[in-house]
Design a protein around this motif. Structure first.
Motif, mmCIF file in Angstrom:
data_model
loop_
_atom_site.group_PDB
_atom_site.id
_atom_site.type_symbol
_atom_site.label_atom_id
_atom_site.label_comp_id
_atom_site.label_asym_id
_atom_site.label_seq_id
_atom_site.Cartn_x
_atom_site.Cartn_y
_atom_site.Cartn_z
ATOM 1 N N VAL A 14 0.855 -1.189 0.000
ATOM 2 C CA VAL A 14 0.000 0.000 0.000
ATOM 3 C C VAL A 14 0.891 1.238 0.000
ATOM 4 N N GLY A 15 0.606 2.181 -0.893
ATOM 5 C CA GLY A 15 1.456 3.348 -1.036
ATOM 6 C C GLY A 15 1.600 4.166 0.230
ATOM 7 N N ASP A 16 0.502 4.367 0.976
ATOM 8 C CA ASP A 16 0.567 5.178 2.189
ATOM 9 C C ASP A 16 1.497 4.558 3.227
ATOM 10 N N ARG A 17 1.487 3.236 3.324
ATOM 11 C CA ARG A 17 2.374 2.562 4.267
ATOM 12 C C ARG A 17 3.830 2.708 3.827
ATOM 13 N N ALA A 18 4.086 2.591 2.537
ATOM 14 C CA ALA A 18 5.441 2.768 2.025
ATOM 15 C C ALA A 18 5.942 4.176 2.328
ATOM 16 N N LYS A 19 5.082 5.176 2.179
ATOM 17 C CA LYS A 19 5.472 6.554 2.478
ATOM 18 C C LYS A 19 5.764 6.734 3.968
ATOM 19 N N GLU A 20 4.937 6.126 4.791
ATOM 20 C CA GLU A 20 5.146 6.206 6.238
ATOM 21 C C GLU A 20 6.502 5.623 6.625
ATOM 22 N N LEU A 21 6.842 4.480 6.036
ATOM 23 C CA LEU A 21 8.127 3.852 6.326
ATOM 24 C C LEU A 21 9.289 4.719 5.854
ATOM 25 N N ALA A 22 9.175 5.282 4.672
ATOM 26 C CA ALA A 22 10.246 6.121 4.138
ATOM 27 C C ALA A 22 10.472 7.343 5.015
ATOM 28 N N SER A 23 9.392 7.963 5.455
ATOM 29 C CA SER A 23 9.498 9.138 6.325
ATOM 30 C C SER A 23 10.141 8.772 7.654
ATOM 31 N N HIS A 24 9.709 7.650 8.226
ATOM 32 C CA HIS A 24 10.260 7.187 9.508
ATOM 33 C C HIS A 24 11.757 6.898 9.392
ATOM 34 N N ARG A 25 12.166 6.304 8.308
ATOM 35 C CA ARG A 25 13.564 5.925 8.144
ATOM 36 C C ARG A 25 14.455 7.120 7.828
ATOM 37 N N ALA A 26 13.924 8.105 7.136
ATOM 38 C CA ALA A 26 14.703 9.321 6.908
ATOM 39 C C ALA A 26 14.992 10.015 8.237
ATOM 40 N N ALA A 27 13.981 10.070 9.120
ATOM 41 C CA ALA A 27 14.162 10.661 10.446
ATOM 42 C C ALA A 27 15.095 9.811 11.298
ATOM 43 N N GLY A 28 14.952 8.484 11.219
ATOM 44 C CA GLY A 28 15.809 7.600 11.996
ATOM 45 C C GLY A 28 17.267 7.729 11.591
ATOM 46 N N ALA A 29 17.519 7.799 10.286
ATOM 47 C CA ALA A 29 18.890 7.974 9.808
ATOM 48 C C ALA A 29 19.464 9.291 10.308
ATOM 49 N N MET A 30 18.664 10.353 10.255
ATOM 50 C CA MET A 30 19.126 11.660 10.727
ATOM 51 C C MET A 30 19.461 11.609 12.210
ATOM 52 N N ARG A 31 18.593 11.046 13.011
ATOM 53 C CA ARG A 31 18.781 11.031 14.468
ATOM 54 C C ARG A 31 20.023 10.214 14.855
ATOM 55 N N TYR A 32 20.104 8.973 14.392
ATOM 56 C CA TYR A 32 21.170 8.095 14.847
ATOM 57 C C TYR A 32 22.531 8.470 14.268
ATOM 58 N N LEU A 33 22.549 8.965 13.058
ATOM 59 C CA LEU A 33 23.831 9.365 12.491
ATOM 60 C C LEU A 33 24.343 10.658 13.118
ATOM 61 N N LEU A 34 23.443 11.598 13.433
ATOM 62 C CA LEU A 34 23.870 12.811 14.130
ATOM 63 C C LEU A 34 24.383 12.475 15.533
#
Length: 215
Positions: A78-98
């Motif tokens: 489902v497209g909405d779920r894919a978007k939710e995952l992408a948004s979550h992972r972009a934030a996760g990458a930002m948080r943990y890498l910083l």
């Protein structure tokens, strides 16, 4: 094995995300990119920031002179779920890498294009902690917007249903447990970027604001 079609879908999606990164931002002066041909092609943000249109775009903290940039990927039936995952992972990458760059920079290495990435990719090498990020991820885009989904294979899930690449790419069990693996492999890909201006969050700010840091 990744198919040619899945690879093309993935790279096109990253380009789509990069095309207008400022369209979802509250501040003016955010970076934008142009796509440059190459092997692989890459997004040129100027000032030495060159993001490859490949898996190398993900699980990497891209550093500009006055901003931080990460990308997230998601795939679902489902497209909405894919978007939710992408948004979550972009934030996760930002948080943990910083957090990792601020508290344990020796665990990261500088990669071409002015990016920071784990020397040895494993969740245990990320510095974990609570960190409120300013702003929010951008508006995710899907390859379905270009007239097709990924009908062959998810770029970032192994054939055995194992974890993906980078922070936030799988559930706490390390696999996509409870989900239909066949559906995951025949889904829609979504891509999302996250840009934070250094004036809103510097490395000194990360050190001062982070809570419950686990090295």
């Amino acid at each position: 094995m990744h198919t040619r079609r899945s690879a093309i879908a993935g790279l096109a999606g990253v380009t789509l995300v990069a095309a207008a990164p400022a369209s979802f931002a509250a501040d003016d002066g955010l970076p934008s990119a142009k796509t440059v041909a190459g092997k692989p092609p890459y997004m040129d943000y100027g000032d030495g920031v060159k993001v490859p249109l490949s898996k190398g775009a993900f699980a990497t903290l891209w550093e500009g002179p006055n901003y931080w940039l990460t990308f997230g990927f998601g795939s679902a039936s489902v497209g909405d779920r894919a978007k939710e995952l992408a948004s979550h992972r972009a934030a996760g990458a930002m948080r943990y890498l910083l957090l990792t760059l601020a508290f344990a920079p020796d665990r990261l290495e500088k990669v071409p294009g002015n990016g920071w990435r784990q020397k040895v990719e494993t969740p245990a090498n990320y510095v974990i902690g609570e960190l409120d990020l300013p702003g929010r991820p951008g508006v995710p885009a899907t390859d379905a917007a270009m007239g097709f989904g990924n009908a062959d294979a998810n770029l970032f899930v192994t054939a055995g249903g194992g974890p993906g690449i980078g922070p936030g790419t799988s559930d706490t069990a390390g696999t996509f447990s409870g989900m239909n693996r066949a559906a995951m492999l025949k889904g829609i890909n979504a891509f999302c970027s996250y840009i934070i201006m250094k004036k809103d969050l510097s490395l000194n700010d990360v050190r001062a604001r982070a809570r419950q840091v686990v090295l």
